[in-house]
Motif scaffolding. Structure first.
Motif, PDB file in Angstrom:
ATOM      1  N   SER A   1      -3.792   3.389   0.854  1.00 27.97           N
ATOM      2  CA  SER A   1      -2.369   3.052   0.944  1.00 27.97           C
ATOM      3  C   SER A   1      -1.928   3.223   2.383  1.00 27.97           C
ATOM      4  N   ARG A   2      -0.894   2.488   2.713  1.00 28.31           N
ATOM      5  CA  ARG A   2      -0.362   2.543   4.072  1.00 28.31           C
ATOM      6  C   ARG A   2       1.142   2.385   3.986  1.00 28.31           C
ATOM      7  N   ALA A   3       1.859   3.355   4.515  1.00 27.76           N
ATOM      8  CA  ALA A   3       3.322   3.334   4.491  1.00 27.76           C
ATOM      9  C   ALA A   3       3.859   3.254   3.067  1.00 27.76           C
ATOM     10  N   VAL A   4       3.222   3.987   2.150  1.00 28.01           N
ATOM     11  CA  VAL A   4       3.618   3.966   0.739  1.00 28.01           C
ATOM     12  C   VAL A   4       3.979   5.367   0.235  1.00 28.01           C
TER      13      VAL A   4
ATOM     14  N   GLY B   1      -2.773 -10.726  11.790  1.00 28.40           N
ATOM     15  CA  GLY B   1      -3.224  -9.694  12.734  1.00 28.40           C
ATOM     16  C   GLY B   1      -2.928  -8.301  12.200  1.00 28.40           C
ATOM     17  N   TYR B   2      -1.770  -8.148  11.536  1.00 32.36           N
ATOM     18  CA  TYR B   2      -1.423  -6.843  10.950  1.00 32.36           C
ATOM     19  C   TYR B   2      -2.489  -6.436   9.921  1.00 32.36           C
ATOM     20  N   PHE B   3      -2.882  -7.367   9.056  1.00 34.24           N
ATOM     21  CA  PHE B   3      -3.869  -7.009   8.022  1.00 34.24           C
ATOM     22  C   PHE B   3      -5.254  -6.759   8.623  1.00 34.24           C
TER      23      PHE B   3
ATOM     24  N   TYR C   1      -2.489   1.204  -3.441  1.00 30.23           N
ATOM     25  CA  TYR C   1      -1.106   1.467  -3.875  1.00 30.23           C
ATOM     26  C   TYR C   1      -0.151   0.774  -2.908  1.00 30.23           C
ATOM     27  N   GLY C   2       0.914   0.162  -3.443  1.00 29.00           N
ATOM     28  CA  GLY C   2       2.000  -0.372  -2.623  1.00 29.00           C
ATOM     29  C   GLY C   2       1.582  -1.386  -1.581  1.00 29.00           C
ATOM     30  N   PRO C   3       1.020  -2.539  -1.999  1.00 25.84           N
ATOM     31  CA  PRO C   3       0.489  -3.488  -1.003  1.00 25.84           C
ATOM     32  C   PRO C   3       1.553  -4.309  -0.281  1.00 25.84           C
ATOM     33  N   GLY C   4       2.814  -4.345  -0.792  1.00 27.37           N
ATOM     34  CA  GLY C   4       3.803  -5.243  -0.192  1.00 27.37           C
ATOM     35  C   GLY C   4       3.691  -6.636  -0.804  1.00 27.37           C
ATOM     36  N   ASP C   5       4.178  -7.657  -0.093  1.00 25.71           N
ATOM     37  CA  ASP C   5       4.268  -8.997  -0.706  1.00 25.71           C
ATOM     38  C   ASP C   5       3.024  -9.860  -0.499  1.00 25.71           C
TER      39      ASP C   5
ATOM     40  N   THR D   1       9.543  -7.453   2.258  1.00 24.62           N
ATOM     41  CA  THR D   1       8.146  -7.866   2.292  1.00 24.62           C
ATOM     42  C   THR D   1       7.260  -6.645   2.186  1.00 24.62           C
ATOM     43  N   GLY D   2       7.808  -5.483   2.509  1.00 26.44           N
ATOM     44  CA  GLY D   2       7.002  -4.274   2.613  1.00 26.44           C
ATOM     45  C   GLY D   2       6.606  -4.016   4.060  1.00 26.44           C
ATOM     46  N   ARG D   3       6.588  -5.096   4.886  1.00 29.92           N
ATOM     47  CA  ARG D   3       6.159  -4.894   6.288  1.00 29.92           C
ATOM     48  C   ARG D   3       7.342  -4.876   7.239  1.00 29.92           C
ATOM     49  N   GLY D   4       8.574  -4.750   6.699  1.00 28.77           N
ATOM     50  CA  GLY D   4       9.734  -4.736   7.577  1.00 28.77           C
ATOM     51  C   GLY D   4      10.342  -6.127   7.660  1.00 28.77           C
TER      52      GLY D   4
ATOM     53  N   VAL E   1      -1.495  -1.916  -7.018  1.00 29.03           N
ATOM     54  CA  VAL E   1      -0.453  -1.431  -7.932  1.00 29.03           C
ATOM     55  C   VAL E   1       0.813  -1.148  -7.149  1.00 29.03           C
ATOM     56  N   ASP E   2       1.928  -1.565  -7.690  1.00 33.47           N
ATOM     57  CA  ASP E   2       3.195  -1.327  -6.998  1.00 33.47           C
ATOM     58  C   ASP E   2       4.280  -0.959  -7.999  1.00 33.47           C
ATOM     59  N   ARG E   3       5.300  -0.293  -7.495  1.00 37.04           N
ATOM     60  CA  ARG E   3       6.438   0.018  -8.353  1.00 37.04           C
ATOM     61  C   ARG E   3       7.461  -1.123  -8.317  1.00 37.04           C
ATOM     62  N   PHE E   4       7.448  -1.886  -7.232  1.00 33.71           N
ATOM     63  CA  PHE E   4       8.400  -2.998  -7.087  1.00 33.71           C
ATOM     64  C   PHE E   4       7.644  -4.329  -7.095  1.00 33.71           C
ATOM     65  N   PRO E   5       8.220  -5.358  -7.721  1.00 33.61           N
ATOM     66  CA  PRO E   5       7.531  -6.656  -7.821  1.00 33.61           C
ATOM     67  C   PRO E   5       7.685  -7.459  -6.532  1.00 33.61           C
TER      68      PRO E   5
END
Ligand SMILES: C[S@@+](CC[C@H](N)C(=O)[O-])C[C@H]1O[C@@H](n2cnc3c(N)ncnc32)[C@H](O)[C@@H]1O
Length: 312
Positions: A176-179, A51-53, A82-86, A37-40, A105-109
């Motif tokens: 970006s965050r954690a990217v 709440g995370y967002f 950059y790298g928003p997750g799902d 998911t990008g968030r673990g 924008v992300d490198r992974f779909p």
């Protein structure tokens, strides 16, 4: 190193190399199999995810010196994430608070309009006061209906081969965050950022320098694998690049960006750092002062350097 640790390391290497090959040759399958998911990991529910967002939005606003409750906090801004997750939850919060348009924008779909993710968008809408909620409702193809999908004229999602935007002097705000700790060509990403920023624009990044589950016997000992072996194990899986803060600073400045702020988010204890210090590969710590080596992460704010212009 004890024979048991050596055996554990060998097992870790073999399974990591196998999954790295899968990620190299079947990235979409890899993402689906590992349920990223990008968030673990784990389904923590729509309200917790919302709440995370909200927290991300509040923290970005704190860095920018604006009030997260202000409906016009980001009025009229063109934003790049950059790298928003799902789930494009940060983008939705930006539009809710006045941004004109967000490009992710992300490198992974990773982005998905699953029922769980639709529920997160609904929870975000529900949690907003009236004005921001009405603005946020317009990001969907059918106003206020997350299941209809995002309207790319308001929130656009792009996957590019290296995660860069290719934009020229387009954005007022880049987030970006954690990217950045996952990016393998940081010099290229900083150059993309410099080109994409408008004059007067700002980039705000939160970088996580922790091991992402790769510690072996002690915190930060994932920094002791030789580069060639680490690449064989992790290069295609979005795992951390392992660079310490000095290299971020160096590549950002080389790209024509000026550091407006740099602040740690946490640190190893003095005894943890002393234990792992001799094992950290020097090439990962280039330009990093001794008291920065224990940083667990940092906030970085960048603006175009005064003496550079796009195309310099
Ligand atoms: C840990 S997730 C963070 C997701 C989101 N920012 C959040 O806070 O939930 C990392 C994100 O970075 C993306 N990513 C990984 N490598 C990347 C690269 N080289 N360039 C751009 N994005 C990348 C991943 O696909 C994912 O969306």
């Amino acid at each position: 190193m004890s024979p048991t640790s050596r055996l554990a390391d060998t097992r870790r290497c073999l399974s990591a190399i196998a999954s790295n090959l899968l990620a190299r040759f079947a990235p979409t399958l890899y993402v689906r199999l590992t349920r990223q998911t990008g968030r673990g990991a784990g389904d923590v529910g729509a309200e917790n995810n919302a709440g995370y967002f909200r927290r991300c939005h509040a923290e970005y606003c704190a860095r920018l010196g604006c009030d997260p409750e202000d409906p016009q906090a980001l009025a009229g801004l063109q934003v790049l994430e950059y790298g928003p997750g799902d789930v494009l939850g940060v983008a939705l919060m930006c539009i809710a608070h006045g941004a004109e348009r967000v490009v992710c924008v992300d490198r992974f779909p990773l982005e998905r309009l699953s029922p769980a993710n639709v529920a997160i968008y609904r929870a975000l809408l529900t949690g907003l006061p009236e004005g921001p909620r009405a603005r946020a409702a317009t990001v969907f193809r059918e106003t206020g209906e997350p299941a209809s999908g995002l309207d790319p004229a308001r929130i656009e999602y792009r996957v590019t081969h290296d995660g860069t935007s290719g934009a020229e002097a387009t954005f007022d705000l880049i987030l970006s965050r954690a990217v950045l700790e996952h990016v393998h060509d940081l010099a290229a990403l900083f150059a993309d950022m410099r080109r994409a920023l408008r004059p007067g624009g700002v980039a705000v990044h939160q970088v996580d320098l922790k091991s992402h589950g790769l510690d072996r016997q002690m915190p930060f000992d994932f920094l002791s694998w030789p580069g060639w072996l680490y690449a064989l194990m992790y290069s295609h899986k979005g795992f951390p690049n392992r660079w310490r803060v000095g290299l971020y600073r160096r590549w950002a400045e080389a790209a024509g960006l000026e550091l407006k702020a740099l602040a740690p988010t946490g640190m190893l204890s003095a005894s943890e750092l002393a234990a792992v210090r001799p094992r950290i590969r020097p090439e990962l710590a280039t330009g990093t002062a001794d008291d920065e080596l224990g940083w667990l992460g940092f906030w970085m704010e960048l603006v175009p350097a005064r003496h550079t212009a796009v195309g310099d």
